[in-house]
Design an enzyme around this catalytic site. Sequence first.
Site, mmCIF file in Angstrom:
data_model
loop_
_atom_site.group_PDB
_atom_site.id
_atom_site.type_symbol
_atom_site.label_atom_id
_atom_site.label_comp_id
_atom_site.label_asym_id
_atom_site.label_seq_id
_atom_site.Cartn_x
_atom_site.Cartn_y
_atom_site.Cartn_z
ATOM 1 N N LEU A 71 -5.580 -0.812 7.747
ATOM 2 C CA LEU A 71 -4.581 -0.882 7.173
ATOM 3 C C LEU A 71 -4.019 -0.957 8.543
ATOM 4 O O LEU A 71 -4.014 0.235 8.772
ATOM 5 C CB LEU A 71 -4.357 -0.435 6.575
ATOM 6 C CG LEU A 71 -4.241 -0.702 4.791
ATOM 7 C CD1 LEU A 71 -3.967 0.955 3.702
ATOM 8 C CD2 LEU A 71 -3.185 -1.977 4.641
ATOM 9 N N ASP A 72 -2.574 -1.762 9.013
ATOM 10 C CA ASP A 72 -1.871 -1.451 9.867
ATOM 11 C C ASP A 72 -1.200 0.571 10.248
ATOM 12 O O ASP A 72 -0.990 0.298 8.877
ATOM 13 C CB ASP A 72 -0.385 -2.597 10.287
ATOM 14 C CG ASP A 72 -1.544 -4.049 10.229
ATOM 15 O OD1 ASP A 72 -2.596 -3.519 11.136
ATOM 16 O OD2 ASP A 72 -0.872 -5.005 10.277
ATOM 17 N N SER A 73 -0.734 0.455 11.058
ATOM 18 C CA SER A 73 0.080 1.572 11.382
ATOM 19 C C SER A 73 1.368 1.443 10.515
ATOM 20 O O SER A 73 1.547 3.022 9.519
ATOM 21 C CB SER A 73 0.313 2.227 12.345
ATOM 22 O OG SER A 73 1.166 1.764 13.438
ATOM 23 N N ALA A 74 1.727 0.664 10.224
ATOM 24 C CA ALA A 74 3.230 0.667 9.100
ATOM 25 C C ALA A 74 3.212 0.543 8.261
ATOM 26 O O ALA A 74 3.638 0.296 6.612
ATOM 27 C CB ALA A 74 4.517 -0.006 9.697
ATOM 28 N N ALA A 75 1.479 -0.066 7.406
ATOM 29 C CA ALA A 75 1.181 -0.112 5.999
ATOM 30 C C ALA A 75 1.284 0.957 5.283
ATOM 31 O O ALA A 75 0.502 1.891 5.879
ATOM 32 C CB ALA A 75 0.164 -1.387 6.285
#
Length: 267
Positions: A71-75
């Site tokens: 998962l992306d860091s912003a997600a």
Amino acid sequence: MATREVGGVVLGRAAEKLFSLSGLFAVYKPKGPTSAGVLNLLKEKLLAEAGLQTNRSKRNQVLKIGHGGTLDSAAEGVLVIGIGKGTKMLGTMLAGSKKYTAIGLLGKATDTLDATGKVTEEKPYDQITKGDLENVLQKFTGDIMQVPPLYSALKKDGERLSTLMKRGEAVEAKPARPVRVYSLSLQQFQPPLFTLELSTCATMQELTRTKHGPFTLEEHALHEDKWTIDEIARSLEFCTSLLPGESSHKKLKTEHPGETAVSCEDK
């Protein structure tokens, strides 16, 4: 009483139970840290509870643990974890079903395609109607070719494309990949809205993975206060019954008050 030895260290009860854990379970990944960062924190907490040091010694590397699906860091949302022999099952999770909730904002485009990037374009969106959006969504059903974004976790020479882009290095787009979308529907329409191909621009504001394989955010994802040996042991026992009969489709859902919500299923 100590009954087992790992890396030359005699284990106590907690450590012995930790190293006996095996299978798949899910944790909640918050916004901010990377998936690898969440995994490292989980590992540190478990080793500390077991009374083992959390440095990079060979002793600590004996604990087999990994995640299946970045998962992306912003997600935020569900991050599936494999421990013990469960690490060998993580490959099947990469092709498993996934469900997301995404929030889109019309009128602005960013270089990263999400809210973390720099605004590269602004356009009016007052002319966009609910019907316009629903008509566009129909074009993204069935078998389509999807081009991965440059700001992604995909790698080139061992480094993420997003990392290379942030350093200003030239990055070539990855080839389009086949995706099967079973359904795509508009849940809400209250501008500013999320869209795909209209005469305006849009940016994804938030992304939450609410399901990965049989693991759901509400029912199975352990928050950090539950990252204990006993809680994980209970979760592993409970989640064992979820694995057989896993469906092979993928679902994406977007929903947020005051903004557009879009849901779709693909494979």
